[in-house]
Scaffold this motif. Sequence first.
Motif, PDB file in Angstrom:
ATOM      1  N   LYS A 171      28.129   2.038  25.507  1.00  0.00           N
ATOM      2  CA  LYS A 171      27.354   1.165  24.626  1.00  0.00           C
ATOM      3  C   LYS A 171      28.057  -0.161  24.349  1.00  0.00           C
ATOM      4  O   LYS A 171      27.408  -1.160  24.053  1.00  0.00           O
ATOM      5  CB  LYS A 171      27.049   1.873  23.310  1.00  0.00           C
ATOM      6  N   THR A 172      29.375  -0.177  24.419  1.00  0.00           N
ATOM      7  CA  THR A 172      30.136  -1.401  24.109  1.00  0.00           C
ATOM      8  C   THR A 172      30.927  -1.889  25.328  1.00  0.00           C
ATOM      9  O   THR A 172      31.947  -2.546  25.185  1.00  0.00           O
ATOM     10  CB  THR A 172      31.087  -1.163  22.924  1.00  0.00           C
ATOM     11  N   SER A 173      30.449  -1.561  26.521  1.00  0.00           N
ATOM     12  CA  SER A 173      31.198  -1.939  27.729  1.00  0.00           C
ATOM     13  C   SER A 173      31.361  -3.450  27.861  1.00  0.00           C
ATOM     14  O   SER A 173      32.335  -3.937  28.431  1.00  0.00           O
ATOM     15  CB  SER A 173      30.511  -1.384  28.978  1.00  0.00           C
ATOM     16  N   HIS A 174      30.388  -4.218  27.316  1.00  0.00           N
ATOM     17  CA  HIS A 174      30.465  -5.679  27.420  1.00  0.00           C
ATOM     18  C   HIS A 174      31.627  -6.253  26.618  1.00  0.00           C
ATOM     19  O   HIS A 174      31.964  -7.429  26.765  1.00  0.00           O
ATOM     20  CB  HIS A 174      29.149  -6.306  26.951  1.00  0.00           C
ATOM     21  N   GLU A 175      32.257  -5.427  25.755  1.00  0.00           N
ATOM     22  CA  GLU A 175      33.395  -5.887  24.961  1.00  0.00           C
ATOM     23  C   GLU A 175      34.723  -5.589  25.651  1.00  0.00           C
ATOM     24  O   GLU A 175      35.789  -5.970  25.163  1.00  0.00           O
ATOM     25  CB  GLU A 175      33.365  -5.213  23.582  1.00  0.00           C
ATOM     26  N   VAL A 176      34.667  -4.890  26.790  1.00  0.00           N
ATOM     27  CA  VAL A 176      35.872  -4.499  27.526  1.00  0.00           C
ATOM     28  C   VAL A 176      36.258  -5.626  28.491  1.00  0.00           C
ATOM     29  O   VAL A 176      35.424  -6.435  28.898  1.00  0.00           O
ATOM     30  CB  VAL A 176      35.604  -3.186  28.298  1.00  0.00           C
ATOM     31  N   GLY A 177      37.536  -5.687  28.860  1.00  0.00           N
ATOM     32  CA  GLY A 177      37.994  -6.694  29.806  1.00  0.00           C
ATOM     33  C   GLY A 177      37.235  -6.636  31.115  1.00  0.00           C
ATOM     34  O   GLY A 177      36.874  -5.550  31.595  1.00  0.00           O
ATOM     35  N   GLU A 178      36.985  -7.810  31.721  1.00  0.00           N
ATOM     36  CA  GLU A 178      36.147  -7.880  32.913  1.00  0.00           C
ATOM     37  C   GLU A 178      36.700  -7.066  34.075  1.00  0.00           C
ATOM     38  O   GLU A 178      35.946  -6.419  34.804  1.00  0.00           O
ATOM     39  CB  GLU A 178      35.977  -9.345  33.333  1.00  0.00           C
ATOM     40  N   LEU A 213      29.570   2.506  35.882  1.00  0.00           N
ATOM     41  CA  LEU A 213      29.466   2.919  34.477  1.00  0.00           C
ATOM     42  C   LEU A 213      28.957   1.763  33.624  1.00  0.00           C
ATOM     43  O   LEU A 213      28.125   1.947  32.732  1.00  0.00           O
ATOM     44  CB  LEU A 213      30.823   3.393  33.957  1.00  0.00           C
ATOM     45  N   ASP A 214      29.466   0.566  33.900  1.00  0.00           N
ATOM     46  CA  ASP A 214      29.042  -0.624  33.157  1.00  0.00           C
ATOM     47  C   ASP A 214      27.537  -0.833  33.261  1.00  0.00           C
ATOM     48  O   ASP A 214      26.878  -1.265  32.321  1.00  0.00           O
ATOM     49  CB  ASP A 214      29.804  -1.831  33.712  1.00  0.00           C
ATOM     50  N   LYS A 274      18.981 -15.235  30.447  1.00  0.00           N
ATOM     51  CA  LYS A 274      19.666 -14.192  29.675  1.00  0.00           C
ATOM     52  C   LYS A 274      20.688 -14.762  28.694  1.00  0.00           C
ATOM     53  O   LYS A 274      21.423 -14.002  28.056  1.00  0.00           O
ATOM     54  CB  LYS A 274      20.360 -13.210  30.618  1.00  0.00           C
ATOM     55  N   ASP A 275      20.742 -16.088  28.566  1.00  0.00           N
ATOM     56  CA  ASP A 275      21.711 -16.726  27.662  1.00  0.00           C
ATOM     57  C   ASP A 275      23.145 -16.299  27.974  1.00  0.00           C
ATOM     58  O   ASP A 275      23.967 -16.106  27.075  1.00  0.00           O
ATOM     59  CB  ASP A 275      21.387 -16.412  26.196  1.00  0.00           C
ATOM     60  N   GLU A 276      23.445 -16.153  29.240  1.00  0.00           N
ATOM     61  CA  GLU A 276      24.804 -15.826  29.659  1.00  0.00           C
ATOM     62  C   GLU A 276      25.545 -17.106  30.036  1.00  0.00           C
ATOM     63  O   GLU A 276      24.926 -18.100  30.414  1.00  0.00           O
ATOM     64  CB  GLU A 276      24.791 -14.871  30.865  1.00  0.00           C
ATOM     65  N   GLU A 277      26.865 -17.068  29.933  1.00  0.00           N
ATOM     66  CA  GLU A 277      27.667 -18.230  30.304  1.00  0.00           C
ATOM     67  C   GLU A 277      28.448 -17.992  31.590  1.00  0.00           C
ATOM     68  O   GLU A 277      29.264 -18.819  31.980  1.00  0.00           O
ATOM     69  CB  GLU A 277      28.629 -18.578  29.156  1.00  0.00           C
ATOM     70  N   ASN A 278      28.205 -16.841  32.224  1.00  0.00           N
ATOM     71  CA  ASN A 278      28.988 -16.460  33.385  1.00  0.00           C
ATOM     72  C   ASN A 278      28.063 -15.880  34.458  1.00  0.00           C
ATOM     73  O   ASN A 278      27.306 -14.945  34.184  1.00  0.00           O
ATOM     74  CB  ASN A 278      30.031 -15.414  32.959  1.00  0.00           C
ATOM     75  N   LEU A 279      28.135 -16.430  35.663  1.00  0.00           N
ATOM     76  CA  LEU A 279      27.287 -15.953  36.763  1.00  0.00           C
ATOM     77  C   LEU A 279      27.534 -14.483  37.086  1.00  0.00           C
ATOM     78  O   LEU A 279      26.633 -13.767  37.512  1.00  0.00           O
ATOM     79  CB  LEU A 279      27.550 -16.780  38.027  1.00  0.00           C
ATOM     80  N   ARG A 280      28.776 -14.020  36.881  1.00  0.00           N
ATOM     81  CA  ARG A 280      29.096 -12.644  37.256  1.00  0.00           C
ATOM     82  C   ARG A 280      28.320 -11.637  36.409  1.00  0.00           C
ATOM     83  O   ARG A 280      28.140 -10.485  36.813  1.00  0.00           O
ATOM     84  CB  ARG A 280      30.606 -12.406  37.129  1.00  0.00           C
ATOM     85  N   GLU A 281      27.841 -12.074  35.238  1.00  0.00           N
ATOM     86  CA  GLU A 281      27.085 -11.170  34.372  1.00  0.00           C
ATOM     87  C   GLU A 281      25.684 -10.875  34.918  1.00  0.00           C
ATOM     88  O   GLU A 281      25.033  -9.945  34.462  1.00  0.00           O
ATOM     89  CB  GLU A 281      26.962 -11.770  32.966  1.00  0.00           C
ATOM     90  N   VAL A 282      25.225 -11.663  35.873  1.00  0.00           N
ATOM     91  CA  VAL A 282      23.847 -11.480  36.358  1.00  0.00           C
ATOM     92  C   VAL A 282      23.806 -11.003  37.808  1.00  0.00           C
ATOM     93  O   VAL A 282      22.758 -10.990  38.436  1.00  0.00           O
ATOM     94  CB  VAL A 282      23.024 -12.781  36.196  1.00  0.00           C
ATOM     95  N   GLN A 283      24.949 -10.609  38.341  1.00  0.00           N
ATOM     96  CA  GLN A 283      25.019 -10.074  39.696  1.00  0.00           C
ATOM     97  C   GLN A 283      25.344  -8.589  39.624  1.00  0.00           C
ATOM     98  O   GLN A 283      26.105  -8.158  38.757  1.00  0.00           O
ATOM     99  CB  GLN A 283      26.094 -10.819  40.508  1.00  0.00           C
ATOM    100  N   ALA A 284      24.768  -7.801  40.525  1.00  0.00           N
ATOM    101  CA  ALA A 284      24.937  -6.353  40.465  1.00  0.00           C
ATOM    102  C   ALA A 284      26.388  -5.937  40.706  1.00  0.00           C
ATOM    103  O   ALA A 284      26.957  -5.157  39.936  1.00  0.00           O
ATOM    104  CB  ALA A 284      24.019  -5.673  41.482  1.00  0.00           C
ATOM    105  N   PHE A 285      26.990  -6.447  41.768  1.00  0.00           N
ATOM    106  CA  PHE A 285      28.364  -6.080  42.104  1.00  0.00           C
ATOM    107  C   PHE A 285      29.199  -7.339  42.371  1.00  0.00           C
ATOM    108  O   PHE A 285      29.515  -7.653  43.518  1.00  0.00           O
ATOM    109  CB  PHE A 285      28.393  -5.162  43.331  1.00  0.00           C
TER     110      PHE A 285
END
Length: 581
Positions: A114-121, A130-131, A540-551
């Motif tokens: 539930k809080t995986s987005h708070e973990v280091g990339e 899992l993410d 998605k109001d993201e600041e990082n491209l890696r957040e919108v790619q599957a792998f």
Amino acid sequence: MRKNRYRDHYCGEISQNDIGKEVKISGWIENIRDHGGVIFLDLRDEKGTVQLVSNDDSIFDGLTKESTISVIGTVRKRDELDYNVKIATGTVEILVDKVELLSKAKNVLPFDIKTSHEVGEDVRLKYRYLDMRNKKVHDTIVLRSKVLKFLRETMDSLDFTEVQTPIITASSPEGARDFLIPSRKFHGKFYALPQAPQVFKELLMVGGFDKYYQIAPCFRDEDCRSDRTLEFYQLDFEMSFVEEEDVYEIGEKVFYDTFTKFSSKEVSKPPFRRIPYSQAMLKYGTDKPDLRNPLEIVDLSEIFSNSEFKPFKGNTVRGIKVDGISNKPNSWYNDLVCYANSIGMPGIGYITVNEDMGFKGPIDKFLTDCDREKLINKANLKEGSVLFFIANRKEKNASKFAGLIRTELGKRLDLIDKNKFEFCIINDFPMFEYDEVNKKLDFCHNPFSMPKGGIDAFEEENKEDILAYQFDFVCNGCEMASGAVRNHDILSLEKAFEIVGYDKNVLKEKFGSLYNAFKYGAPPHAGMAPGIDRIIMLLKDEENLREVQAFPMSVSGCDNMMGCPSEVTEEQLRELHIKIR
């Protein structure tokens, strides 16, 4: 319809319509709670979560969070006091009759789902599978699928033909570093992954296709950052017998329709504002302006051309006026000075305008009454205004620093409306720019662009004054697409490459397919390529491209999940005629 061994309902679709029914569901265990004789379990699948309940302590015995199970039970209504309004199934639960363990998860997980987005990339990407179970991450990938489907439907409705172009191709100098693939069969030769389908889409136009598109993968061996990854996708399209405005219309439709469909934010309506490159650099200090920020930059160089103030004398001077902040404490201004130092500026000067239109500030003593009057008129100063000064010997640096200060002021003063998508088109890019490192002219944008004025434009004495039919679509400070009217004339192409130091033999060698194809009747053509990843990132109001790619790869360019890049065997190296030095 065939019966599924594992389920006949999705977890997230159980509703009051199913009360009293026996159902079979499967999913991942999100949570287990023992309330003293009554065991509750939350089961999750792609459609959502539902609560399971049992009075039998042993039925869930040995189960761990994130294990997969299949469950048979009866749907019943929850007590109204126990409703969970946070989930769609919050008014019902399933009284469990039977549980089948399908796959058991380890007792200790790398992180809480539930809080995986708070973990280091690095940890998130190592356990990306899992993410992905995190609802936010999952929903982003689902949105990407929906956007791609919509883009294809849009292009099909506009009578574009989808064509897949090669992934393995020839290396070509298109502005970024190629990913190279050594050839096993052809000793000492290499293939390359395409930086973009640039050459192929132009060849399709020569081949008689009127309108082409594809969702194209692009590969560039460049250092990663928040808005750039090694591999990305774009909606690549090209059209024959068209002009610049024809491409604008398609681009405006694609962006406007996509953003209005997938966001509730206000979207600027077509036609998008057109801003020449030179004006963008002057007024906003960047060719990617965020038009949600109302602040504009003014050129004050002429006012200070004869100034005795050394930081301004003989330099390019830019100003940014902000109304109503003259009462800010000194600490606020000191923080801004620290920011200016952090981006490479020696500092930042400013003056405040008091009640009687008098000036106050360390720079005021260097101003004449004539200077003050000119500044009031040029910057439209009012009572309570503050005028910030940015100066540099090089005009390019002055513009860049002014742009960064403008953006920082917009953030600090909360001037940017985050409920808007403000699009614009930056056009009239210079064809050439001076390369300070190599001390020569180079292409400013796309080397295959048509110069404004055709081949005669190359007679211009100052080659940096030559403009090209090149343009970028920009939204909220992000470059969303690049495009151009292509130079389909061989003599004009030869002249363009000659100006940057390449004779026609280089053109023949590096871009021989285009060079030869244009000898057989090339239509005027133009196109552009909206970035898929950046579209999703903004939606998605993201600041990082890696957040919108599957792998995605990590920012360092590694994939710790797959162990990439990896070493290969000596046998593989020998087959490719490669020796590690």
